[in-house]
Design a protein around this motif. Structure first.
Motif, PDB file in Angstrom:
ATOM      1  N   ALA A  60       0.943  -1.086  -0.141  1.00 45.90           N
ATOM      2  CA  ALA A  60       0.021   0.197  -0.020  1.00 45.90           C
ATOM      3  C   ALA A  60       0.760   1.285   0.170  1.00 45.90           C
ATOM      4  N   THR A  61       2.333   0.942   0.622  1.00 46.37           N
ATOM      5  CA  THR A  61       2.748   2.150   0.405  1.00 46.37           C
ATOM      6  C   THR A  61       3.770   2.621  -0.733  1.00 46.37           C
ATOM      7  N   THR A  62       3.443   1.957  -1.411  1.00 48.23           N
ATOM      8  CA  THR A  62       4.047   2.101  -2.654  1.00 48.23           C
ATOM      9  C   THR A  62       3.484   2.602  -3.586  1.00 48.23           C
ATOM     10  N   PHE A  63       1.936   2.017  -3.645  1.00 46.09           N
ATOM     11  CA  PHE A  63       0.650   2.475  -4.178  1.00 46.09           C
ATOM     12  C   PHE A  63       0.417   4.179  -3.844  1.00 46.09           C
ATOM     13  N   HIS A  64       0.855   4.279  -2.289  1.00 47.22           N
ATOM     14  CA  HIS A  64       0.354   5.451  -2.046  1.00 47.22           C
ATOM     15  C   HIS A  64       1.406   6.433  -2.401  1.00 47.22           C
ATOM     16  N   ALA A  65       3.208   6.201  -2.697  1.00 43.53           N
ATOM     17  CA  ALA A  65       4.149   6.915  -2.758  1.00 43.53           C
ATOM     18  C   ALA A  65       3.668   7.628  -4.233  1.00 43.53           C
ATOM     19  N   VAL A  66       3.136   6.501  -5.256  1.00 40.68           N
ATOM     20  CA  VAL A  66       3.053   6.802  -6.254  1.00 40.68           C
ATOM     21  C   VAL A  66       2.157   7.996  -7.034  1.00 40.68           C
ATOM     22  N   GLN A  67       1.360   7.759  -6.107  1.00 40.58           N
ATOM     23  CA  GLN A  67       0.065   9.013  -5.900  1.00 40.58           C
ATOM     24  C   GLN A  67       0.089   9.960  -4.913  1.00 40.58           C
ATOM     25  N   ILE A  68       1.561  10.180  -3.763  1.00 36.39           N
ATOM     26  CA  ILE A  68       1.913  11.469  -4.380  1.00 36.39           C
ATOM     27  C   ILE A  68       2.314  12.151  -4.755  1.00 36.39           C
ATOM     28  N   LEU A  69       3.229  11.407  -5.709  1.00 38.67           N
ATOM     29  CA  LEU A  69       4.216  12.094  -7.000  1.00 38.67           C
ATOM     30  C   LEU A  69       3.286  12.721  -7.656  1.00 38.67           C
ATOM     31  N   ALA A 100      -2.294  14.388   1.812  1.00 41.39           N
ATOM     32  CA  ALA A 100      -2.641  13.421   2.739  1.00 41.39           C
ATOM     33  C   ALA A 100      -3.775  12.918   2.015  1.00 41.39           C
ATOM     34  N   ARG A 101      -4.662  14.510   2.258  1.00 40.19           N
ATOM     35  CA  ARG A 101      -5.856  14.547   2.090  1.00 40.19           C
ATOM     36  C   ARG A 101      -6.424  13.787   0.526  1.00 40.19           C
ATOM     37  N   SER A 102      -5.645  14.295  -0.490  1.00 43.55           N
ATOM     38  CA  SER A 102      -5.312  13.956  -2.003  1.00 43.55           C
ATOM     39  C   SER A 102      -5.341  13.206  -1.805  1.00 43.55           C
ATOM     40  N   VAL A 103      -4.674  11.765  -1.418  1.00 43.41           N
ATOM     41  CA  VAL A 103      -4.018  10.696  -1.570  1.00 43.41           C
ATOM     42  C   VAL A 103      -4.912   9.773  -0.028  1.00 43.41           C
ATOM     43  N   GLY A 104      -5.444  10.805   0.194  1.00 42.95           N
ATOM     44  CA  GLY A 104      -6.499   9.731   1.152  1.00 42.95           C
ATOM     45  C   GLY A 104      -5.988   8.661   2.250  1.00 42.95           C
ATOM     46  N   ILE A 105      -4.814   9.381   2.873  1.00 45.95           N
ATOM     47  CA  ILE A 105      -4.105   8.497   3.990  1.00 45.95           C
ATOM     48  C   ILE A 105      -3.963  10.050   4.494  1.00 45.95           C
ATOM     49  N   THR A 156       3.735  11.986   5.509  1.00 46.84           N
ATOM     50  CA  THR A 156       5.025  12.599   5.783  1.00 46.84           C
ATOM     51  C   THR A 156       5.929  10.875   5.687  1.00 46.84           C
ATOM     52  N   ARG A 157       5.837  10.531   6.780  1.00 45.05           N
ATOM     53  CA  ARG A 157       6.833   8.708   6.593  1.00 45.05           C
ATOM     54  C   ARG A 157       6.559   8.421   5.144  1.00 45.05           C
ATOM     55  N   ILE A 158       6.351   8.574   4.418  1.00 38.91           N
ATOM     56  CA  ILE A 158       6.461   7.710   2.950  1.00 38.91           C
ATOM     57  C   ILE A 158       6.684   9.052   2.192  1.00 38.91           C
TER      58      ILE A 158
END
Length: 128
Positions: free
Chosen positions: A5-14, A30-35, A41-43
């Motif tokens: 999930a962190t990889t998926f979220h990292a791609v979304q953040i980028l 975080a709000r835009s990614v849904g986390i 911040t950790r990612i």
């Protein structure tokens, strides 16, 4: 293949940072990614270690891309978050990994190489 999930979220953040083109606060990202903000911040700290994200201090600061989105491949993000994928072990009992005759090992290696090639050929820019 199942991504963390962190990889998926990292791609979304980028992708978010690429679309917005200016520094954004962790809370907004975080709000835009849904986390949660701490997870974002950790990612981003991990992505920052590899130069994919940079932080800007101050009132108008936040996070932005550390390099062009075209220069960040999906594989780069995968490596940053999950590590080297070449730890797949052959499922055949008789395979010693040095054996050049194991058809199962050859198949798994080819499959893995094809997935990596696709990841290398896909940039963050391609995903926006």
């Amino acid at each position: 293949m199942q991504l963390e999930a962190t990889t998926f979220h990292a791609v979304q953040i980028l992708c978010h940072l690429h679309k917005h083109q200016e520094a954004d606060k962790a809370m907004n990202i975080a709000r835009s990614v849904g986390i949660t903000s701490p997870n974002a911040t950790r990612i981003m700290a991990r992505l920052k270690r590899y130069g994919y994200v940079k932080s800007i201090s101050g009132h108008r600061g936040g996070y932005t891309l550390g390099m062009r989105a075209e220069e960040i491949s999906f594989y780069d993000v995968f490596l940053a978050l999950e590590g080297d994928p070449y730890s797949t072990h052959c499922l055949a009992d008789s395979c010693t990994h040095e054996s050049r005759n194991c058809k199962t090992h050859k198949f798994l290696t080819t499959l893995q190489n094809n997935v990596i090639e696709e990841m290398l050929g896909t940039s963050i820019d391609d995903l926006v």
